[in-house]
Design an enzyme around this catalytic site. Structure first.
Site, PDB file in Angstrom:
ATOM      1  CD  GLU A 181     -37.946  82.549  61.336  1.00 25.62           C
ATOM      2  OE1 GLU A 181     -36.950  81.972  61.776  1.00 25.62           O
ATOM      3  OE2 GLU A 181     -38.089  83.769  61.370  1.00 25.62           O
ATOM      4  CD  GLU A 240     -40.964  85.005  64.937  1.00 24.21           C
ATOM      5  OE1 GLU A 240     -39.766  85.332  65.060  1.00 24.21           O
ATOM      6  OE2 GLU A 240     -41.338  83.835  64.805  1.00 24.21           O
TER       7      GLU A 240
HETATM    8  C1  GLA Z   1     -37.092  83.563  64.496  1.00 32.20           C
HETATM    9  C2  GLA Z   1     -37.988  82.477  65.048  1.00 32.20           C
HETATM   10  C3  GLA Z   1     -38.348  82.672  66.481  1.00 32.20           C
HETATM   11  C4  GLA Z   1     -37.200  83.220  67.277  1.00 32.20           C
HETATM   12  C5  GLA Z   1     -36.695  84.479  66.642  1.00 32.20           C
HETATM   13  C6  GLA Z   1     -35.582  85.136  67.409  1.00 32.20           C
HETATM   14  O1  GLA Z   1     -37.742  84.559  63.849  1.00 32.20           O
HETATM   15  O2  GLA Z   1     -39.144  82.303  64.288  1.00 32.20           O
HETATM   16  O3  GLA Z   1     -38.750  81.430  66.983  1.00 32.20           O
HETATM   17  O4  GLA Z   1     -36.186  82.281  67.367  1.00 32.20           O
HETATM   18  O5  GLA Z   1     -36.198  84.171  65.380  1.00 32.20           O
HETATM   19  O6  GLA Z   1     -35.157  86.325  66.797  1.00 32.20           O
END
Ligand code: GLA
Ligand code: ZN
Length: 675
Positions: free
Chosen positions: A150, A307
């Site tokens: 991210e 995710e």
């Molecule tokens: C983001 C991150 C993860 C985690 C999630 C929690 O998407 O990429 O590492 O912290 O948030 O929701």
């Protein structure tokens, strides 16, 4: 594509065995097997663990993890770990620490916050990736390389400022060109040396995050910041590709994340993978739109749902649980819109720090007797049964919505005319109208071809980039239907107004001239009064925020304003242009007006709903090798009957043959193959 290499829908998610004792790993494997989990992302935040100091690398722990996973038949997305730099590095090389928008220099802490133009960061991250590649290039467990995590935020340090000047030199060549592009004679800003240029922040051009006195400068800094992070990504990307040309390399992105121009990034990503975290009250149509936007980054290709939480997050104000069935429903929503994976954050709930209240496949209870685990396991089994049925299938939409990050930045940096205007809300308004009609939408960038569409909608196309107006004209001339709204055609790519009357380059196509733009606070409304019935549209609708005062120049008036000194002036127009039609909505209408207008425009173009629309029922279609797969998602809590039309289908979950009507339980999903 990853799913093809896996031979099925990819299932699993983020796994952090380094946070757990070895004995726990065995239990994890037993549970993964039970849930049919076959893929994990590892090594996402382990830089400090793998590199204890400047010269030492210790990957033995990772060797063990990768071998262990491989022995248990689990495939891996290998993170490069560069999203959180080690504490020792921050102390020794403070250039790695970001400077905030308000000028504050950060200390070590958090994550995702290395300065993208820090020479130390670039050097150490590249070196780490080189080591990883050398060591693991032949590891049989690895199916995907996940750079960082991210990417995001921005930095305003000295190094970034210097790099900004270099970036500007490349873009403009000369200071004369730059002074012109930024219109620097305004407020005495003429620059005579490159070094006079500083980054636009609270210390310089801004009086708030989104309020700048020089749009052109801030806009370029947004571009530069996105490019700087992309450059970091690319350093790692090339490091991997040089040694492993057929590696699938990507990074997980975040939907409509404002600071990064993902259309630009997508060109360098082998597959799009994104993290979907709606809250309990995110409109379902908004999640659908995000999936379509992520699919649109690489048109025609499936994406990865990289995710999502199996139950709740920890970082929203109120971290509601996903209600029973919603884990499955929202997973299939992603698949329905083109995902070839269902991945969770995270496999095992951590014991400490800020994510201890974040949902996981394995909860703190530590066993499989939980509601969440059972739902995960049931979905895992279904995905096994689906085998490769859906892999690489595509979506063919007849309607497209134009989405442009630079337009978004420029529009919301603009001082005036209305601070409540939000680009995403406007995009979503038109998306939602089509969504409710079960009409599939491609979300496209301004470089995408328009040839395959019947209808193209570009809400608030404030910035018209060179050549784009001509491309839209060609699309309409060839028979396409185009719709745009108030505040379109205003500026060029440098946020300089196109002179000669709004909507600038779109004026001929739309057959209108907008002489003035009125702006009111959201509680003050006007009305759209239909001149005559247009399909189901008749009578009066409410409108707000912005109101173009237009003169027609060939366009037909569909509706007029109902109040104020511009009562009776056009509010909605349609212009026949060669074989096509160009619509202009001069104000921000209530949703029901947009819903009905879009329905009528679709009807006129014979763009038909996939199945008869019903509230709370979402329908999407993927196609492959002449086969058609219809997803029917019941977002309502109660059982619903859905009219599926005259064809027969096989429900791939139940093997039932369905004709005419389908019964779907509350939060239920049906996957129908057309017979
Ligand atoms: C983001 C991150 C993860 C985690 C999630 C929690 O998407 O990429 O590492 O912290 O948030 O929701
Ligand atoms: Zn910096």
């Amino acid at each position: 594509m990853l799913s093809e290499r896996m031979g099925k829908m990819v299932y699993g998610g983020d796994y952090n065995p380094e946070q757990w004792e070895r004995a726990v790993w065995d239990e994890d494997m037993r549970l993964f097997k039970k849930a049919n989990i076959d893929f994990v992302r590892v090594n996402i935040f382990s830089w400090a663990l793998s590199q204890p100091d400047e010269v030492t690398y210790q990957f033995e722990w990772l060797d063990e993890v990768l071998d262990f996973l491989y022995e248990h038949g689990i495939k891996v997305g290998l993170g490069t770990s560069t999203a959180a730099h080690p504490a020792w590095m921050a102390r020794k090389y403070p250039d790695i620490l970001r400077t905030e928008f308000n000028g504050q220099k950060r200390k070590f802490g958090g994550r995702h916050n290395s300065c993208p133009n820090s020479p130390s960061y670039r050097q150490f991250s590249t070196r780490l990736v080189k080591k990883l590649v050398e060591r693991y290039k032949h590891h049989p467990a690895i199916m995907l390389w996940n750079i960082s995590n991210e990417f995001g935020g921005a930095c305003y340090c000295k190094n970034c400022e210097k790099a900004f000047r270099v970036w500007l030199k490349e873009r403009y060549g000369t200071l004369e060109a730059l002074n012109q592009a930024w219109n620097t004679r305004f407020w005495g800003h003429t620059f005579y040396e490159w070094d006079e240029i500083v980054s636009p922040s609270l210390l310089s051009e801004h009086f708030a995050e989104n309020r700048t006195m020089f749009q052109g400068i801030s806009l370029d800094y947004a571009r530069f910041n996105s490019d700087s992070m992309l450059a970091c990504y690319l350093l790692e990307y090339h490091e991997i590709k040089r040694e492993i040309p057929d590696a699938i390399v990507t990074t997980n992105i975040m939907g409509a994340y404002k600071p990064l121009d993902y259309f630009k990034w997508a060109k360098h990503m082998d597959v799009i993978g994104w993290d979907n975290y709606p809250s309990i009250d995110t409109p379902i149509s908004y999640s659908a739109m995000m999936h379509d936007l992520m699919r649109g980054l690489k048109q025609g290709q499936p994406f990865l749902l990289m995710e999502q939480t199996p139950s709740q997050t920890n970082w929203q104000p109120y971290n509601s649980l996903k209600r029973p069935g919603v884990l499955r429903l929202w997973s299939y929503q992603a698949v329905a819109h083109g995902a070839d994976s269902v991945l969770y954050f995270q496999m095992r709930r951590s014991i400490g720090a800020c994510e201890k209240f974040h949902g996981a496949v394995i909860e703190h209870a530590g066993h499989e007797q939980t509601r969440v685990f059972k739902e995960v396991a049931n979905l895992g089994e279904e995905l096994v049964d689906l085998t490769d049925t859906l892999l690489q299938s595509t979506i063919r939409a007849k309607a497209a919505i134009v989405f442009d990050w630079e337009n978004w930045w420029a529009l919301e940096y603009s001082s005036g005319p209305n601070e409540s205007l939000r680009y995403l809300d406007q995009i979503h308004k038109y998306y939602a109208a089509l969504y409710k009609q079960n009409i599939q939408v491609d979300m496209i960038g301004v470089e995408a071809s328009l040839d395959s569409y019947d209808i193209v909608i570009a809400p608030v196309l404030y910035m018209v980039k060179p050549g784009y107006a001509k491309r839209i004209e060609t699309f309409v001339a060839n028979g396409g239907t185009f719709l745009t709204t108030f505040l379109s055609g205003i500026v060029d790519e440098n946020d300089r107004v196109t002179l000669g009357g709004y909507p600038g380059e779109l004026r001929t196509l739309l057959g209108i001239w907008s002489e003035e733009i009125d702006s009111l606070s959201p509680e003050h409304t006007n009305q759209i009064v239909m001149k005559q019935r247009f399909g189901s549209l008749e009578g009066t609708y409410s409108c707000q925020l912005l109101f173009d005062l237009i003169h027609t120049e060939g366009a037909e008036v569909i509706a007029e304003y109902g109040e104020d000194f511009y009562k009776g002036r056009p509010a909605v127009t349609a212009h026949s242009f060669a074989k096509g039609e160009a619509w202009y909505v001069a104000t921000d209408p209530e949703q029901s007006f947009v819903d009905e207008l879009m329905r009528e425009i679709c009807l006129k173009r014979d763009v038909r709903p996939l199945v008869e629309p019903k509230k709370g029922i979402e329908v999407s279609k993927r196609e492959k090798d002449g086969k058609e797969f219809l997803f029917i998602l019941n977002h309502n809590a109660e059982e619903e009957f859905v009219n599926v039309g005259d064809h027969s289908f096989k429900n791939l979950f139940t093997n039932e043959v369905i004709s005419k009507q389908l019964t779907l339980e509350g939060k239920g999903v049906a996957l129908l193959e057309r017979l």
